[in-house]
Design a protein around this motif. Structure first.
Motif, PDB file in Angstrom:
ATOM      1  N   CYS A 261       0.856  -1.179   0.000  1.00  0.00           N
ATOM      2  CA  CYS A 261       0.000   0.000   0.000  1.00  0.00           C
ATOM      3  C   CYS A 261       0.903   1.244   0.000  1.00  0.00           C
ATOM      4  O   CYS A 261       2.115   1.131   0.126  1.00  0.00           O
ATOM      5  CB  CYS A 261      -0.900  -0.011   1.234  1.00  0.00           C
ATOM      6  N   SER A 263       1.523   3.206   2.290  1.00  0.00           N
ATOM      7  CA  SER A 263       2.311   3.290   3.520  1.00  0.00           C
ATOM      8  C   SER A 263       3.425   2.255   3.545  1.00  0.00           C
ATOM      9  O   SER A 263       4.189   2.196   4.507  1.00  0.00           O
ATOM     10  CB  SER A 263       1.418   3.090   4.746  1.00  0.00           C
ATOM     11  N   SER A 265       3.095  -1.151   3.512  1.00  0.00           N
ATOM     12  CA  SER A 265       2.805  -2.470   4.083  1.00  0.00           C
ATOM     13  C   SER A 265       2.315  -3.406   2.983  1.00  0.00           C
ATOM     14  O   SER A 265       1.604  -2.986   2.077  1.00  0.00           O
ATOM     15  CB  SER A 265       1.721  -2.374   5.149  1.00  0.00           C
ATOM     16  N   HIS A 267      -0.170  -5.811   1.896  1.00  0.00           N
ATOM     17  CA  HIS A 267      -1.513  -6.219   2.295  1.00  0.00           C
ATOM     18  C   HIS A 267      -1.981  -7.407   1.464  1.00  0.00           C
ATOM     19  O   HIS A 267      -1.890  -7.366   0.232  1.00  0.00           O
ATOM     20  CB  HIS A 267      -2.528  -5.094   2.018  1.00  0.00           C
ATOM     21  N   CYS A 317      -2.719  -1.456   9.680  1.00  0.00           N
ATOM     22  CA  CYS A 317      -1.808  -0.562   8.959  1.00  0.00           C
ATOM     23  C   CYS A 317      -2.241   0.886   9.132  1.00  0.00           C
ATOM     24  O   CYS A 317      -3.419   1.184   9.216  1.00  0.00           O
ATOM     25  CB  CYS A 317      -1.800  -0.932   7.486  1.00  0.00           C
ATOM     26  N   CYS A 319      -2.317   3.057   6.952  1.00  0.00           N
ATOM     27  CA  CYS A 319      -3.021   3.574   5.770  1.00  0.00           C
ATOM     28  C   CYS A 319      -4.535   3.473   5.950  1.00  0.00           C
ATOM     29  O   CYS A 319      -5.294   4.050   5.178  1.00  0.00           O
ATOM     30  CB  CYS A 319      -2.605   2.810   4.515  1.00  0.00           C
TER      31      CYS A 319
HETATM   32 ZN    ZN Z   1      -1.511  -0.149   4.404  1.00  0.00          ZN
END
Ligand code: ZN
Length: 427
Positions: A261, A263, A265, A267, A317, A319
């Motif tokens: 994502c 940010s 991470s 996913h 997360c 985000c």
């Molecule tokens: Zn995220």
């Protein structure tokens, strides 16, 4: 390409909507509905699944018998829903690999050879609808929309229809062969000036060297690492050198499983796959995924056990997405191999190149392990069915590896080929 672009755009919009909308019970209901739908479809159209699930309640799809790559390949003809025979698909894929014809198709279907996590040979079939969904979803979740089409440079060992289809108003896409010498790749990137570069982490590392040396002038504002594990220290270096975020895709024959994502991470794509996690015995915190693809109908992937080992992140997360975060993908510990060029320097080879040189040598190879002890050397352990003699297969592997490696202006490799794969060492 012209017909694919609107389809990709439609999937782009749908994937974006699902990412923003599906939360909590709504996501659970969505996944449940699609899982039941794909199970019902497979039961009606795939003779293999109909037999495999006999005596089980399809509504309880979470408890259906699992499959794995070996079972999938052994039942390829009856598992796919288009009546494609494994021999035909394999012939098309192998001919395409050998001739470097990058458009292997059977009717409208794209045929691909797996470059998955283990050496097991895998074949995949993808319809035009499925490849548009794949492309649209990756773009929806990795690209920021702009006025101009985004120029994407995609580095792969071999091209295929799957990747060629990414073109249109949304994106301008160019394929680069992974084995292109780095200097040539740098020159091509300088001319193309991509905003987005997709490639294996090892290749991105070479581009970072070229950037630091002032040779690479392209200024991508995002990079995406595919096919190999992205180590945290490599990611940190890439982000520093390019001053751009580096995303990661986790996918295999079995489809798109996870994506980074904004940010950073990784996913799980919860609207595309339902993943069940099986704890590893005696290894708290590590799990093995069992994958149910909610969309793929040509070759349904339902309760498919992967060999990978994952570490899940229990924290949500930043985000805001509720999609499960994977802290680390382990068990894909592929490394570069180095072979000696005629002038005595070493040349890096990507794991996928070695993998294919071994697997394409013979259809009898069930599994393999390749390790390098010094530059120019390679030790290959082969698993074969008991009724297949080892020596001729070993000769084929030796010949194929030598052709591949000398084909890139390197000296013939020093090869050790062994029968049987020793049990893995657990870290
Ligand atoms: Zn995220």
């Amino acid at each position: 390409m012209n017909r694919a672009a609107p389809l990709i755009a439609a999937h782009f919009l749908r994937a974006r909507w699902r990412w923003q909308t599906l939360r909590g019970p709504r996501l659970d209901r969505y996944r449940e509905r699609h899982a039941r739908r794909i199970v019902a479809f497979a039961r009606a159209h795939s003779p293999f699944y109909a037999d495999h699930w006999r005596g089980h309640d399809p509504i309880e799809w979470r408890n259906l018998p699992t499959i794995d790559k070996q079972l999938m390949m052994a039942n390829f003809d009856r598992l796919n829903t288009r009546g494609v025979r494994r021999a035909d698909a394999e012939a098309v894929a192998l001919a395409a690999e050998r001739g470097r014809d990058f458009r292997p198709t059977l009717g409208a279907l794209t045929v691909g050879l797996s470059s998955g996590t283990s050496g097991h040979r895998g074949l995949f079939l993808v319809s035009p609808w499925e490849s548009a969904a794949w492309a649209g979803t990756i773009l929806a979740r990795t690209l920021t929309p702009r006025r101009e089409p985004t120029r994407v440079a995609f580095f792969l060992r071999a091209n295929s229809n799957l990747y060629e289809g990414l073109g249109g108003r949304l994106v301008r896409f160019r394929f680069f062969d992974l084995m292109l010498p780095v200097a040539d790749a740098v020159a091509a990137l300088n001319a193309f000036d991509p905003a987005f570069i997709v490639g294996p982490p090892s290749l991105l590392g070479f581009l970072a060297d070229a950037r630091e040396a002032g040779e690479l002038r392209a200024r991508p504002d995002r990079l995406l690492a595919v096919a190999e594990t992205l180590e945290p220290q490599d990611r940190a270096r890439l982000e520093t050198v390019f001053a751009a975020p580096v995303g990661q895709v986790y996918q295999c024959t079995e489809g798109l499983l996870a994506l980074s994502c904004p940010s950073g991470s990784l996913h799980v794509q919860e609207d595309l796959v339902a993943i069940q996690y099986e704890p590893l015995p005696g290894d708290a915190g590590r799990v093995t995924p069992i994958v149910t693809d909610l969309w793929r109908r040509t070759q349904p992937i339902i309760r498919y056990r992967l060999n990978d080992v994952l570490q899940l992140d229990p924290a949500p997360c930043r985000c805001g997405s509720p999609f499960q975060v994977i802290a680390a993908v382990e068990g894909r510990q592929d490394d570069l191999c180095h072979f000696l060029a005629a002038d005595g320097t070493t040349r890096p080879f990507f794991p996928d190149t070695i993998r294919r040189a071994i697997l394409l040598a013979s259809p009898h190879i069930l599994d393999y392990r390749a390790t390098q002890e010094r530059p120019g050397h390679l030790r290959v352990a082969l698993a074969l069915p008991p009724d297949i003699p080892f020596a001729p297969i070993a000769d084929e592997v030796r010949a194929n590896l030598t052709t591949t490696i000398t084909g890139y202006a390197c000296r013939p490799p020093d090869l050790t080929i062994e029968e049987g794969i020793p049990p893995p060492r657990r870290a």
